[in-house]
Scaffold this motif. Structure first.
Motif, mmCIF file in Angstrom:
data_model
loop_
_atom_site.group_PDB
_atom_site.id
_atom_site.type_symbol
_atom_site.label_atom_id
_atom_site.label_comp_id
_atom_site.label_asym_id
_atom_site.label_seq_id
_atom_site.Cartn_x
_atom_site.Cartn_y
_atom_site.Cartn_z
ATOM 1 N N TYR A 38 0.838 -1.202 0.000
ATOM 2 C CA TYR A 38 0.000 0.000 0.000
ATOM 3 C C TYR A 38 0.874 1.255 0.000
ATOM 4 N N SER A 39 1.904 1.246 0.828
ATOM 5 C CA SER A 39 2.801 2.410 0.901
ATOM 6 C C SER A 39 3.559 2.607 -0.403
ATOM 7 N N LYS A 40 3.977 1.501 -0.981
ATOM 8 C CA LYS A 40 4.721 1.579 -2.238
ATOM 9 C C LYS A 40 3.847 2.245 -3.313
ATOM 10 N N ALA A 41 2.590 1.804 -3.377
ATOM 11 C CA ALA A 41 1.680 2.371 -4.377
ATOM 12 C C ALA A 41 1.406 3.839 -4.085
ATOM 13 N N ALA A 42 1.279 4.168 -2.806
ATOM 14 C CA ALA A 42 0.965 5.551 -2.435
ATOM 15 C C ALA A 42 2.139 6.472 -2.741
ATOM 16 N N ALA A 43 3.359 5.964 -2.526
ATOM 17 C CA ALA A 43 4.545 6.791 -2.705
ATOM 18 C C ALA A 43 4.752 7.146 -4.185
ATOM 19 N N ASN A 44 4.480 6.190 -5.056
ATOM 20 C CA ASN A 44 4.687 6.451 -6.482
ATOM 21 C C ASN A 44 3.721 5.603 -7.309
ATOM 22 N N PRO A 45 2.466 6.078 -7.399
ATOM 23 C CA PRO A 45 1.438 5.267 -8.060
ATOM 24 C C PRO A 45 1.804 4.900 -9.499
ATOM 25 N N GLU A 46 2.397 5.829 -10.226
ATOM 26 C CA GLU A 46 2.672 5.544 -11.627
ATOM 27 C C GLU A 46 3.709 4.436 -11.768
ATOM 28 N N ARG A 47 4.673 4.469 -10.867
ATOM 29 C CA ARG A 47 5.677 3.417 -10.908
ATOM 30 C C ARG A 47 5.052 2.078 -10.527
ATOM 31 N N PHE A 48 4.226 2.102 -9.488
ATOM 32 C CA PHE A 48 3.548 0.891 -9.013
ATOM 33 C C PHE A 48 2.732 0.245 -10.141
ATOM 34 N N TRP A 49 1.863 1.060 -10.788
ATOM 35 C CA TRP A 49 1.011 0.500 -11.849
ATOM 36 C C TRP A 49 1.829 0.142 -13.083
ATOM 37 N N GLY A 50 2.834 0.934 -13.357
ATOM 38 C CA GLY A 50 3.680 0.663 -14.530
ATOM 39 C C GLY A 50 4.409 -0.666 -14.395
ATOM 40 N N GLU A 51 4.953 -0.919 -13.195
ATOM 41 C CA GLU A 51 5.668 -2.185 -12.982
ATOM 42 C C GLU A 51 4.730 -3.373 -13.132
ATOM 43 N N LEU A 52 3.534 -3.236 -12.546
ATOM 44 C CA LEU A 52 2.573 -4.343 -12.648
ATOM 45 C C LEU A 52 2.157 -4.573 -14.096
ATOM 46 N N ALA A 53 1.922 -3.476 -14.819
ATOM 47 C CA ALA A 53 1.482 -3.612 -16.212
ATOM 48 C C ALA A 53 2.531 -4.350 -17.034
ATOM 49 N N GLU A 54 3.773 -4.089 -16.702
ATOM 50 C CA GLU A 54 4.867 -4.721 -17.429
ATOM 51 C C GLU A 54 4.988 -6.203 -17.069
ATOM 52 N N GLN A 55 4.860 -6.492 -15.763
ATOM 53 C CA GLN A 55 5.009 -7.885 -15.302
ATOM 54 C C GLN A 55 3.829 -8.768 -15.692
ATOM 55 N N GLU A 56 2.624 -8.224 -15.631
ATOM 56 C CA GLU A 56 1.435 -9.078 -15.660
ATOM 57 C C GLU A 56 0.774 -9.201 -17.028
ATOM 58 N N LEU A 57 1.050 -8.261 -17.938
ATOM 59 C CA LEU A 57 0.307 -8.263 -19.198
ATOM 60 C C LEU A 57 1.218 -8.279 -20.414
ATOM 61 N N HIS A 58 0.641 -8.724 -21.515
ATOM 62 C CA HIS A 58 1.332 -8.643 -22.801
ATOM 63 C C HIS A 58 0.953 -7.327 -23.494
ATOM 64 N N TRP A 59 1.941 -6.602 -23.960
ATOM 65 C CA TRP A 59 1.704 -5.362 -24.723
ATOM 66 C C TRP A 59 2.328 -5.507 -26.096
ATOM 67 N N PHE A 60 1.630 -5.086 -27.128
ATOM 68 C CA PHE A 60 2.235 -5.058 -28.465
ATOM 69 C C PHE A 60 3.259 -3.941 -28.531
ATOM 70 N N LYS A 61 2.940 -2.862 -27.791
ATOM 71 C CA LYS A 61 3.868 -1.737 -27.754
ATOM 72 C C LYS A 61 3.778 -1.121 -26.369
#
Ligand code: 7RM
Length: 655
Positions: A38-61
């Motif tokens: 929770y603290s990690k996400a609060a401290a830097n939400p964009e980094r938190f969501w960005g890391e998850l998006a990279e780890q958990e999903l496939h992106w074409f770009k």
């Protein structure tokens, strides 16, 4: 909302810690881990969501920017390209999951089907090509008006695959409700069925589509018809096409279309308190990420699990937690066409036993209905496969929570009481089952990255344990992007009722809530469900909860009735457990019981006993209708979402 009576709500002190054996194997294993996240996400939400998006999903770009926030409009993963159907299907095909069951489907009459990821992928590609054949192009809206059959999920994924936004319209909606939604979305194609099974009867769907189109939905060019009940229907040449036939004429090769992260994924209509339904707009990348990660962490979903959410796909819960979240995780999801009915009151327990369901997610209204039937039925089935339970849709009263815990969970399953909305796209406030202790009636704490607060009408935070309005202070990936075609309504409904604080826009959920000294949230229901008796504001939920805590009461709905002296008087509709018949003495006893539980101010002026309450198909009590009945007025306005029309007739007759 600072009246002392409202603070008495749910003085619930029981607390249940996750069983050690559950925590030991969970994704998030302790309160400390939760707090770190929770603290990690609060401290830097964009980094938190960005890391998850990279780890958990496939992106074409990959995206250029995680968040572009121009209040109240948000864009997530700007510049990124993704396809949610690819994430739900294709990426599993290169792994052992190719032959894993994706959907285990049980039909109401007892037929069943299992689709592996490989088979589901093939069906989706065929339907996607069929849609193209019917002229559907990227960006065209497709309406889906189907019963709970695998084709409902197939149709959604087929649309997503080719970039055609879908609008799922619940199969119980009338022709008129369907037409309004077709017109608002300007749908080009409707995917429907001849009919569907419901409570041992069939309901005609194609005939409703015909009616809707007769009454004018000129944007619709083609109707794709799935055969389910084999009932009679007429096909209009040039417009109506059978899925069974078209399927044999198209190929099974259909690459997933790379979509912009912010491309429209779907519209889902939700009834506003007044006026026409709102088309809630959800887009692709953020929705994919948020439903994926919430499904994984909140349901602690593992590859070995059999997961079952009993919702209908016509509801947001079906979108996020039957189709997209589970499939994105490569899970095995049960899909059930039936609902508990007099001929088969134990059908849920049969399905759990038959498929060895491990994770079971349902609505409080269903739990209360089961309580009414007694314990013998679930106890006669083998429910030992269950390891986690969930609820959604309404506040759950502590009695129902305890029953669920004891009788269904056999005191070993954590319960996740998940608070969220059509507009939030995914679960917002919830226990993480291996990490957080639960309290019956509380939806616990926010998911990492979610920042809720309880505020007063000026937007100022209220102190611990005071009632107020529930808001979300920071944007999140699956948030509503707009009201389809009506940005002003979007702004007005969600962002302007509570004024911005220090220039910060907050999202207003429309619910009343309080937060206790440990930071746990207690949602009290819609703020329009508040009654004002002689200037005292009372949540209907707390009075209902008090009534239901009486052993003879199974369900209660409380509304205000205009009263010359007190402004409003409390009117309670009560469903008894069946062991005793209604009487004036019993009404008196129940009134006293409420006084005992809450105080004299909450004493119901009138109690009306009834067999059933008017509810929406997703189990929410339609208090608006009850308010009219209590006031002795004719029921007016939209009743298209009513689950069972006969309930209203009985109530009118003064059952
Ligand atoms: C998922 C869904 C949203 C409304 C919401 C609340 C109520 C939902 C809970 C709850 C208390 C819960 N979407 N609600 N879940 N209230 N505790 N766990 O239901 O758009 O159809 O409804 O439902 O009032 O605002 S919805």
């Amino acid at each position: 909302m600072s009246d002392p009576t409202i603070e008495s709500i749910l003085q619930e002190k029981r607390r249940f810690s996750p069983p050690q054996s559950f925590s030991d194997q969970a994704y998030i294993r302790s309160e400390r881990e939760y707090e770190q996240l929770y603290s990690k996400a609060a401290a830097n939400p964009e980094r938190f969501w960005g890391e998850l998006a990279e780890q958990e999903l496939h992106w074409f770009k990959k995206w250029d920017k995680v968040l572009d926030w121009r209040p109240p409009f948000a864009q997530w993963f700007v510049g990124g390209q993704i396809n949610i159907a690819y994430n739900c299907l294709d990426r599993h095909l290169t792994t052992w999951r190719r032959n894993k069951a994706a959907i285990i489907w049980e039909g109401e009459p007892g037929d069943s089907r299992v689709l592996t990821y490989g088979e589901l992928h093939r069906e989706v590609c065929l339907m996607a090509n069929a849609l193209k054949e019917l002229g559907v192009k990227k960006g065209d809206r497709v309406a889906i008006y189907l019963p709970m059959i695998p084709e409902a999920a197939i149709a959604m994924l087929a649309c997503a695959r080719i970039g055609a936004p879908h609008s799922v319209v619940f199969g119980g909606f009338s022709a008129e409700a369907l037409r309004d939604r077709l017109v608002d979305a300007q749908a080009k194609v409707v995917i429907t069925a001849d009919g569907g099974f419901r409570k041992d009867k069939t309901i005609a769907l194609k005939a409703q589509v015909d009616l809707a189109l007769e009454h004018g939905a000129p944007s619709v060019e083609k109707v794709l018809v799935v055969e389910r009940t084999q009932e009679e229907m007429t096909l209009k040449p040039g417009r109506d096409v059978l899925w069974r036939e078209l399927k044999t004429q198209v190929g099974a090769d259909c690459p997933a279309e790379p979509m912009e992260s912010e491309d429209l994924l779907f519209i889902l209509y939700t009834s506003g308190s007044t006026g026409k339904p709102k088309g809630v707009v959800h887009t692709t990348g953020g929705y994919n990420l948020y439903t994926h990660i919430t499904t994984k962490w909140i349901f602690d979903l593992k590859d070995t699990d059999v997961y079952w959410c009993t919702a209908d796909v016509g509801w947001i819960t079906g979108h996020s937690y039957i189709v997209y979240g589970p499939l994105s995780n490569g899970a095995t999801a049960v899909m059930y066409e039936g609902v508990p009915r007099p001929s088969n009151p134990g059908c849920f327990w049969d399905v759990i036993e038959k498929y060895g369901v491990n994770i079971f997610y349902t609505a409080p209204t269903a739990i209360r209905a089961f309580m009414r039937q007694g314990e013998a039925l679930p106890q006669s089935r083998d429910l030992s496969s269950l390891r986690l339970l969930g609820t959604v849709g309404e506040p759950i009263n502590p009695e129902a929570w305890m029953w669920y815990h004891r009788v269904i969970g056999q005191e070993k399953c954590p319960i996740v009481d998940t608070w969220w909305q059509t507009e939030t796209g995914g679960i917002m406030i919830t226990p993480l089952p291996g990490a957080l202790g639960t309290k019956p009636g509380s939806c616990c704490r926010p998911f990492p990255g979610i920042v809720p607060e309880v505020v007063d009408l000026d937007g100022a935070p209220v102190t611990d344990d005071q009632g107020g309005y529930l808001v979300i202070k920071k944007p999140w990936p699956s948030m509503i992007r707009n009201v389809y075609g009506d940005p002003e309504r979007f702004r007005r409904t969600y962002w302007e009722q509570i004024p911005p604080q220090d220039d910060q826009y907050v999202y207003f959920a429309g619910d009343g809530a309080r937060q206790d000294e440990e930071g746990y949230f207690w949602v009290m229901g819609r703020v329009d469900d508040v009654i004002s008796v002689a200037g005292h504001r009372l949540g209907t939920m707390e009075i209902e909860s008090a009534l239901v805590s009486h052993p003879l009461v199974v369900e209660a709905a409380v509304v205000g009735r205009p009263d010359e002296i007190t402004g409003e008087a409390i009117f309670a509709f009560v469903v008894l457990d069946g062991s005793q018949s209604p009487s004036a003495e019993l009404a008196q006893t129940l009134k006293e019981h409420v006084v005992q539980e809450i105080g004299a101010i909450a004493r119901p002026g009138e109690i009306r006993f009834t067999d059933a309450l008017p509810k929406t198909r997703s189990g929410k009590i339609m208090r608006r209708l009850l308010r009219s009945l209590a006031a002795g007025q004719e029921v007016s306005g939209d009743t298209s979402t009513l689950e069972d029309r006969t309930v209203l007739d009985k109530l009118r007759g003064g059952a």
